[in-house]
Design an enzyme around this catalytic site. Sequence first.
Site, PDB file in Angstrom:
ATOM      1  N   THR A  25      13.525  10.050  57.533  1.00  0.00           N
ATOM      2  CA  THR A  25      14.842  10.569  57.142  1.00  0.00           C
ATOM      3  C   THR A  25      14.731  11.941  56.478  1.00  0.00           C
ATOM      4  OG1 THR A  25      15.694   8.338  56.890  1.00  0.00           O
ATOM      5  CG2 THR A  25      16.917  10.070  55.761  1.00  0.00           C
TER       6      THR A  25
ATOM      7  N   ASP B 243      13.623   9.732  50.156  1.00  0.00           N
ATOM      8  CA  ASP B 243      13.954   8.746  51.192  1.00  0.00           C
ATOM      9  C   ASP B 243      12.681   8.437  51.983  1.00  0.00           C
ATOM     10  OD1 ASP B 243      15.424   7.150  53.101  1.00  0.00           O
ATOM     11  OD2 ASP B 243      17.189   8.307  52.564  1.00  0.00           O
ATOM     12  N   ILE B 244      12.809   7.662  53.015  1.00  0.00           N
ATOM     13  CA  ILE B 244      11.644   7.416  53.864  1.00  0.00           C
ATOM     14  C   ILE B 244      11.314   8.721  54.608  1.00  0.00           C
ATOM     15  CG2 ILE B 244      12.042   4.956  54.161  1.00  0.00           C
ATOM     16  CD1 ILE B 244      13.184   5.703  56.985  1.00  0.00           C
ATOM     17  N   GLY B 245      10.053   8.830  55.020  1.00  0.00           N
ATOM     18  CA  GLY B 245       9.581  10.070  55.645  1.00  0.00           C
ATOM     19  C   GLY B 245      10.430  10.534  56.806  1.00  0.00           C
TER      20      GLY B 245
ATOM     21  N   LYS C 119      17.607  29.635  42.598  1.00  0.00           N
ATOM     22  CA  LYS C 119      17.713  28.195  42.891  1.00  0.00           C
ATOM     23  C   LYS C 119      19.150  27.868  43.287  1.00  0.00           C
ATOM     24  CE  LYS C 119      17.722  24.851  39.654  1.00  0.00           C
ATOM     25  NZ  LYS C 119      18.843  23.998  40.123  1.00  0.00           N
TER      26      LYS C 119
ATOM     27  N   ASP D 157      17.347  23.190  45.499  1.00  0.00           N
ATOM     28  CA  ASP D 157      17.047  22.086  44.574  1.00  0.00           C
ATOM     29  C   ASP D 157      17.632  20.782  45.143  1.00  0.00           C
ATOM     30  OD1 ASP D 157      16.545  20.575  42.327  1.00  0.00           O
ATOM     31  OD2 ASP D 157      17.833  21.718  40.978  1.00  0.00           O
TER      32      ASP D 157
ATOM     33  N   ARG E 160      23.596  28.021  33.448  1.00  0.00           N
ATOM     34  CA  ARG E 160      24.793  28.418  32.703  1.00  0.00           C
ATOM     35  C   ARG E 160      24.531  29.441  31.615  1.00  0.00           C
ATOM     36  NH1 ARG E 160      26.506  22.264  32.034  1.00  0.00           N
ATOM     37  NH2 ARG E 160      24.240  22.130  32.296  1.00  0.00           N
TER      38      ARG E 160
ATOM     39  N   LYS F  29      16.128  17.866  45.853  1.00  0.00           N
ATOM     40  CA  LYS F  29      15.567  16.611  45.336  1.00  0.00           C
ATOM     41  C   LYS F  29      15.575  15.525  46.414  1.00  0.00           C
ATOM     42  CE  LYS F  29      16.951  17.485  40.524  1.00  0.00           C
ATOM     43  NZ  LYS F  29      17.876  18.645  40.635  1.00  0.00           N
TER      44      LYS F  29
END
Length: 395
Positions: free
Chosen positions: A110, A106-108, A66, A101, A364, A103
């Site tokens: 973008t 936003d609008i589709g 990740k 990762d 970590r 995340k």
Amino acid sequence: MSTSPHWSLKQSFAERVESSAHPLTSYLLRLMEVKQSNLCLSADVETARELLTLADKVGPSIVVLKTHYDLITGWDYHPHTGTGAKLAALARKHGFLIFEDRKFVDIGSTVQKQYTAGTARIVEWAHITNADIHAGEAMVSAMAQAAQKWRERIPYEVKTSVSVGTPVADQFAEEAEAQDQVDELRKIVPRENGTSSAKDADGRKGSIVSITTVTQTYEPADSPRLAKTISEDDETVFPGIEEAPLDRGLLILAQMSSKGCLMDGKYTWECVKAARKNKDFVMGYVAQQNLNGITKDELAPEYQDEETSTEEEAQADNFIHMTPGCKLPPPGESAPQGDGLGQQYNTPDNLVNIKGTDIAIVGRGIITAADPVAEAERYRRKSWKAYQDRRERLA
Ligand code: BMP
């Protein structure tokens, strides 16, 4: 309300391959069996050099790496020789998938651009990414659409066929469109050794002025490899399984490990519905509990939801669950401590055996260890044992 544990919690990863709806999920489940690993390393190091060194060293112990590309200093954005391409080569070498990762939220329109374009071009090197769907389910289908479009464009082989006859207007249009695709593709996939390109054949012009029509079609090449990188070492391929498919997958961020997280049961239920609706693209969840087979009443009993999800849909769930906030306690202690910044930790046993996740995500706990390679092996063994214990417990 479901009474007994969902079938996906009881089955082995190998058994789940058959009923998985997403090619990348099937691949990942098989990879997990081959490597006897359900460990994801969260490679939150400072520099690109550290990232690549860590991925190369810890690669044998993990099935997913990740990343947060935006916290890496010196990330090289070159699509074919940069950090993403180098990570992809290491993923092939050691047999792991890359999960950015990011995340997205936003609008589709973008998120489509953020996912496939811009500096990082995440879709090109990350097999998996994730989305916080507070913006609504439409962004999931928008991302699926963008991934599909990208998938259709790469990598292509040019097949030339010649036919004799008088070209008609429609043919000109089709050929012009095909030529546009070549121009686009040439930008994305440079030819490997400088041999003649589609342009050298000059198919479009030739076909327009003469009676002999040269048609060029573009078919996906067999190799799932996208970016050819430079060093010979980059060509090494993990021997235990074939290379990962080119399909891209999404994990929906359904719950978080951080203290005071505002994602409530209603939001998580919306995540479950979005996953069930978009199985072609959604591989599963980043969550703190297993959500396969879950009902609205278990997550958000008060929520007056007009849109239901059927019992059959719930039964069919075979989503992959990945869970961060994983750490082993220090010697002599029974529980891991937080980081003082809101992160909450659970042991691999608690997450995989008790809460029913599939893949433990560790950052970590491994990175800051004196010997990250040995520590990654320790986490791999513990997480795998927790999976075996779960199956035994639920058998
Ligand atoms: P660590 O094991 O060092 O705490 O790192 C956890 C990683 O997982 C971080 O990269 C963090 O961004 C991510 N993460 C998390 O900790 N909790 C979540 O709920 C979702 C995450 O993506």
